[in-house]
Design a protein around this motif. Structure first.
Motif, PDB file in Angstrom:
ATOM      1  N   ASP A 101      -9.220  -2.770   3.120  1.00  0.00           N
ATOM      2  CA  ASP A 101      -7.796  -3.042   2.919  1.00  0.00           C
ATOM      3  C   ASP A 101      -7.260  -3.791   4.128  1.00  0.00           C
ATOM      4  O   ASP A 101      -7.776  -3.679   5.239  1.00  0.00           O
ATOM      5  CB  ASP A 101      -6.991  -1.752   2.696  1.00  0.00           C
TER       6      ASP A 101
ATOM      7  N   ASP B  72      -9.608  -8.765   5.132  1.00  0.00           N
ATOM      8  CA  ASP B  72      -8.953  -9.557   4.098  1.00  0.00           C
ATOM      9  C   ASP B  72      -9.989  -9.880   3.025  1.00  0.00           C
ATOM     10  O   ASP B  72     -11.011 -10.526   3.317  1.00  0.00           O
ATOM     11  CB  ASP B  72      -8.427 -10.848   4.754  1.00  0.00           C
ATOM     12  N   LEU B  73      -9.717  -9.461   1.804  1.00  0.00           N
ATOM     13  CA  LEU B  73     -10.701  -9.717   0.739  1.00  0.00           C
ATOM     14  C   LEU B  73     -10.876 -11.198   0.481  1.00  0.00           C
ATOM     15  O   LEU B  73     -11.838 -11.618  -0.164  1.00  0.00           O
ATOM     16  CB  LEU B  73     -10.322  -8.945  -0.537  1.00  0.00           C
TER      17      LEU B  73
ATOM     18  N   ALA C 124       0.839  -1.204   0.000  1.00  0.00           N
ATOM     19  CA  ALA C 124       0.000   0.000   0.000  1.00  0.00           C
ATOM     20  C   ALA C 124       0.871   1.251   0.000  1.00  0.00           C
ATOM     21  O   ALA C 124       0.635   2.200  -0.764  1.00  0.00           O
ATOM     22  CB  ALA C 124      -0.915  -0.011   1.231  1.00  0.00           C
TER      23      ALA C 124
ATOM     24  N   GLY D 115      -8.970  -3.978  -1.465  1.00  0.00           N
ATOM     25  CA  GLY D 115      -7.546  -3.677  -1.631  1.00  0.00           C
ATOM     26  C   GLY D 115      -7.427  -2.254  -2.125  1.00  0.00           C
ATOM     27  O   GLY D 115      -6.704  -1.956  -3.080  1.00  0.00           O
ATOM     28  N   ALA D 116      -8.164  -1.366  -1.447  1.00  0.00           N
ATOM     29  CA  ALA D 116      -8.362   0.004  -1.936  1.00  0.00           C
ATOM     30  C   ALA D 116      -7.087   0.835  -1.888  1.00  0.00           C
ATOM     31  O   ALA D 116      -6.927   1.777  -2.647  1.00  0.00           O
ATOM     32  CB  ALA D 116      -9.452   0.676  -1.104  1.00  0.00           C
ATOM     33  N   GLY D 117      -6.192   0.493  -0.959  1.00  0.00           N
ATOM     34  CA  GLY D 117      -4.942   1.245  -0.858  1.00  0.00           C
ATOM     35  C   GLY D 117      -5.111   2.532  -0.074  1.00  0.00           C
ATOM     36  O   GLY D 117      -6.171   2.828   0.486  1.00  0.00           O
TER      37      GLY D 117
ATOM     38  N   SER E 286      -8.590  -3.490  -7.996  1.00  0.00           N
ATOM     39  CA  SER E 286      -7.631  -2.732  -8.781  1.00  0.00           C
ATOM     40  C   SER E 286      -6.218  -2.952  -8.253  1.00  0.00           C
ATOM     41  O   SER E 286      -5.913  -2.602  -7.104  1.00  0.00           O
ATOM     42  CB  SER E 286      -8.019  -1.249  -8.702  1.00  0.00           C
TER      43      SER E 286
ATOM     44  N   ASN F 238      -3.110   3.001 -14.040  1.00  0.00           N
ATOM     45  CA  ASN F 238      -4.020   2.082 -13.347  1.00  0.00           C
ATOM     46  C   ASN F 238      -5.125   2.861 -12.644  1.00  0.00           C
ATOM     47  O   ASN F 238      -6.302   2.488 -12.697  1.00  0.00           O
ATOM     48  CB  ASN F 238      -3.239   1.232 -12.339  1.00  0.00           C
ATOM     49  N   ARG F 239      -4.763   3.951 -11.970  1.00  0.00           N
ATOM     50  CA  ARG F 239      -5.794   4.755 -11.284  1.00  0.00           C
ATOM     51  C   ARG F 239      -6.769   5.337 -12.318  1.00  0.00           C
ATOM     52  O   ARG F 239      -7.963   5.457 -12.053  1.00  0.00           O
ATOM     53  CB  ARG F 239      -5.166   5.889 -10.476  1.00  0.00           C
TER      54      ARG F 239
ATOM     55  N   VAL G  13      -4.658  -5.484  -7.140  1.00  0.00           N
ATOM     56  CA  VAL G  13      -4.525  -6.203  -5.868  1.00  0.00           C
ATOM     57  C   VAL G  13      -4.393  -7.712  -6.053  1.00  0.00           C
ATOM     58  O   VAL G  13      -3.654  -8.361  -5.310  1.00  0.00           O
ATOM     59  CB  VAL G  13      -5.690  -5.861  -4.902  1.00  0.00           C
TER      60      VAL G  13
HETATM   61  C1  LIG Z   1      -0.883  -1.774  -5.184  1.00  0.00           C
HETATM   62  S1  LIG Z   1      -2.066  -1.413  -3.959  1.00  0.00           S
HETATM   63  C2  LIG Z   1      -3.436  -0.947  -4.996  1.00  0.00           C
HETATM   64  C3  LIG Z   1      -4.281   0.106  -4.343  1.00  0.00           C
HETATM   65  C4  LIG Z   1      -5.456   0.585  -5.196  1.00  0.00           C
HETATM   66  N1  LIG Z   1      -6.450  -0.450  -5.363  1.00  0.00           N
HETATM   67  C5  LIG Z   1      -4.994   1.060  -6.542  1.00  0.00           C
HETATM   68  O1  LIG Z   1      -5.360   0.457  -7.551  1.00  0.00           O
HETATM   69  O2  LIG Z   1      -4.272   2.082  -6.604  1.00  0.00           O
HETATM   70  C6  LIG Z   1      -2.629  -3.021  -3.388  1.00  0.00           C
HETATM   71  C7  LIG Z   1      -3.446  -2.929  -2.136  1.00  0.00           C
HETATM   72  O3  LIG Z   1      -4.049  -4.198  -1.866  1.00  0.00           O
HETATM   73  C8  LIG Z   1      -4.017  -4.415  -0.470  1.00  0.00           C
HETATM   74  N2  LIG Z   1      -4.172  -5.856  -0.215  1.00  0.00           N
HETATM   75  C9  LIG Z   1      -3.301  -6.850  -0.508  1.00  0.00           C
HETATM   76  N3  LIG Z   1      -3.807  -8.045  -0.137  1.00  0.00           N
HETATM   77  C10 LIG Z   1      -5.035  -7.799   0.389  1.00  0.00           C
HETATM   78  C11 LIG Z   1      -6.061  -8.633   0.949  1.00  0.00           C
HETATM   79  N4  LIG Z   1      -5.899  -9.957   1.042  1.00  0.00           N
HETATM   80  N5  LIG Z   1      -7.190  -8.055   1.399  1.00  0.00           N
HETATM   81  C12 LIG Z   1      -7.345  -6.705   1.329  1.00  0.00           C
HETATM   82  N6  LIG Z   1      -6.416  -5.875   0.820  1.00  0.00           N
HETATM   83  C13 LIG Z   1      -5.274  -6.411   0.348  1.00  0.00           C
HETATM   84  C14 LIG Z   1      -2.681  -3.841  -0.056  1.00  0.00           C
HETATM   85  O4  LIG Z   1      -2.615  -3.583   1.317  1.00  0.00           O
HETATM   86  C15 LIG Z   1      -2.629  -2.573  -0.897  1.00  0.00           C
HETATM   87  O5  LIG Z   1      -3.206  -1.481  -0.255  1.00  0.00           O
END
Ligand SMILES: C[S@@+](CC[C@H](N)C(=O)[O-])C[C@H]1O[C@@H](n2cnc3c(N)ncnc32)[C@H](O)[C@@H]1O
Length: 265
Positions: free
Chosen positions: A103, A128-129, A17, A77-79, A156, A54-55, A158
């Protein structure tokens, strides 16, 4: 709110993140994150542009969903809140849009909470997704979302942090089965494309963090849409997915190493 024990923020352990936050020019990151990001940019100088593309894909996918009448968004996995946050984009078209951010990273949750304080139609949960049942059963989630109505599931950048296996298959199946007809699934995902060696070096870099990378080939990403009908133009490099009319044409889309697609149920 938190459906899982929220770990403390550890500034010494780089997190996906916060590394993404560095790429996007954010300030919610530590030296350990910046070191990984710097190495990533050394390997692939386009990385910040790729993160922005990506955004931009996410923004267009949200607008697509809102244009299809969707008013509920599940950003998994919103970040760390950054460019084009989903509630801002959705509300441009649909002021009554409701957004649930999820997230697993405590830094992302902390800043999203701060951003969303006092907003009754957008909330963030630490979770956890891969545990959708626990997530969707939470009273706060049930209060925000009407799961009998269509919603958009946003994944996105993730899923490449999650390995293949029964946990991922079961989670995707639950989102699909829960989603009412008319729901939308948007996925963006890192792919090896033609740049195999580069992807391997990138993967090795992330494998040294708590969030190893699993790039997937196009047919593997397409399988993540099982049970959803991909809308035009299908699964393509992010800048190629329904670009805005004033977007600059991209001559080598494969250099964006991120595929994007939107499915409908
Ligand atoms: C590269 S960032 C992407 C953030 C945003 N979605 C974007 O597209 O800019 C990946 C995100 O996924 C989250 N993540 C990874 N595994 C996850 C899980 N099992 N459940 C929820 N979030 C998760 C990370 O903590 C991180 O914030």
């Amino acid at each position: 709110m938190s459906i899982a024990a929220e770990p403390p923020i550890d500034p010494n352990r780089p997190s996906a993140a916060r590394i993404a936050d560095v790429f996007l020019g954010g300030t919610h990151n530590f030296a350990s994150d910046r070191a990984v990001a710097a190495r990533a940019i050394e390997l692939l100088p386009d990385t910040p542009a790729i993160a922005r593309a990506n955004r931009a894909f996410l923004r267009r996918a949200v607008r697509y969903a809102a244009g299809r009448g969707i008013r509920q968004f599940l950003d998994l996995g919103a970040g760390i809140p950054s460019l084009h946050n989903v509630h801002e984009v959705a509300r441009d078209l649909a002021p009554d849009a409701r957004v649930l951010y999820v997230d697993i990273d405590p830094t992302a949750v902390l800043y999203a909470r701060h951003l969303l304080a006092g907003d009754p139609a957008a909330t963030v949960v630490h979770g956890d997704l891969l545990r959708p049942a626990a997530l969707l059963d939470e009273p706060e989630v049930q209060e925000l979302l009407d799961l009998d109505q269509p919603f958009a599931v946003l994944l996105s950048n993730v899923l490449h942090f999650l390995p293949d296996g029964p946990a991922l298959d079961a989670a995707l199946a639950t989102y699909r089965e829960t989603a009412a007809p008319g729901s939308v699934l948007a996925i963006s995902h890192v792919t090896p494309s033609d740049h195999t060696e580069l992807t391997e070096r990138f993967t090795a870099l992330y494998n040294g963090t708590d969030t190893p990378l699993t790039p997937r080939k196009p047919d593997e990403v397409e399988r993540l849409f099982a049970g959803w009908r991909l809308v035009e133009p299908g699964l393509v490099y992010c800048p190629e997915w329904r670009p805005d009319p004033d977007d600059e044409p991209v001559s080598d889309p494969a250099r964006f190493v991120t595929l994007g697609g939107v499915g409908e149920k």
